[in-house]
Design an enzyme around this catalytic site. Sequence first.
Site, PDB file in Angstrom:
ATOM      1  CG  HIS A  23      -5.242   2.385  -8.921  1.00 17.40           C
ATOM      2  ND1 HIS A  23      -5.047   2.816 -10.102  1.00 17.40           N
ATOM      3  CD2 HIS A  23      -3.891   2.208  -8.431  1.00 17.40           C
ATOM      4  CE1 HIS A  23      -3.827   2.797 -10.494  1.00 17.40           C
ATOM      5  NE2 HIS A  23      -3.149   2.408  -9.486  1.00 17.40           N
ATOM      6  CB  SER A  34      -2.671  -0.485  -9.777  1.00 17.84           C
ATOM      7  OG  SER A  34      -1.398  -1.462  -9.389  1.00 17.84           O
ATOM      8  CE  LYS A  63      -2.490   5.984  -9.640  1.00 12.81           C
ATOM      9  NZ  LYS A  63      -1.041   6.197  -9.230  1.00 12.81           N
TER      10      LYS A  63
END
Length: 351
Positions: free
Chosen positions: A168, A140, A199
């Site tokens: 992610h 990340s 996300k």
Amino acid sequence: MIMLGSNNYLGLTADPRVKEAAIRATEKYGTGCTGSRFLNGTLDIHIELEEKLAKFVHKEDCICFSTGYQTNLGSISALVQKGDYVVTDKLDHASIIDGAFLSRGAMKRFVHNDMDSLQQVLASLPADAGKLVVVDGLFSMQGDIAPLPELVPLCKRYGARIMVDEAHSAGVMGPTGAGVTEHFSLSEEVDLVMGTFSKSFASLGGFIAGERKVITFIRHNARSLIFSASMTPASVASALAALEIIIAEPQRREQLWRNTRMMLDGLPKLGFDIGTSESPVIPLHIGDDMKTLFFWKELHHAGVFVNPVLPPGVPPARCLIRTSCMATHTEKELHRALEIFQKVGVETGVL
């Protein structure tokens, strides 16, 4: 203001279909479940989301938690028992490290993405001990990805199970957006896939997927699941709607990668150090904390929103500006952002 600091990689938080799904769920079920999954906190849409997610990441079963942090905390601490080992990358997310701390096993760490270091750690452990290797699929802060083609056979050689955090990378990588494990065609070889909804899924919550008997064990032993209220109806419905869009509209992922390639190419040409990034997460490595904060403040004044990352988010003296691309950025916006990065970089002495 040009937003280059969000994890909203596919731009779905403002999608009218996702917002409408949240509204409909709130009207039908209310604003919350007011109970844990084992009591009154399971709705039909929780089950629907888990079934669709399991299929999406090519696993037998799946369980959803109220946050991604709770997912790693509960899953790792439930699985790793006394006498077992959990092996982590030194740059793994804090939720993985905290899950290891809460377990009754011992934690060992290896140098970031260094397979020689991982082999040394695995070779030092008792052959008959339980071992779980946990890595971020897409890191990340660094924006690089775990070298699963080397990591998977290494773990199997030493009898270690593998868990990949796709927080992610889900929605971002892989032919259907299922993440790094799918990107490397290793979905069947990886034991557990973890993800979050905060996300690409434009919501809030987390999930872990794997073999049915393992997920059943986690469901009945993860304290962060058992003793937390379940995901709200709006969060579940938002994640469900986003999942359906991710599957049906690969063009969003394709646009995200066009934007990503533009910034991966443009920022180094200006003189910025982006390290080993190979994804929509592109750090600008600066080092000094005050210099990082000053650069961030001036970028904000000039019209670019990014995030400064200081310890404990990164190791000491390795401060950075975290930028991230979205599918909804236009080429004009990204060109303007690059102009601002160059101007402010020169003015602040970063370049």
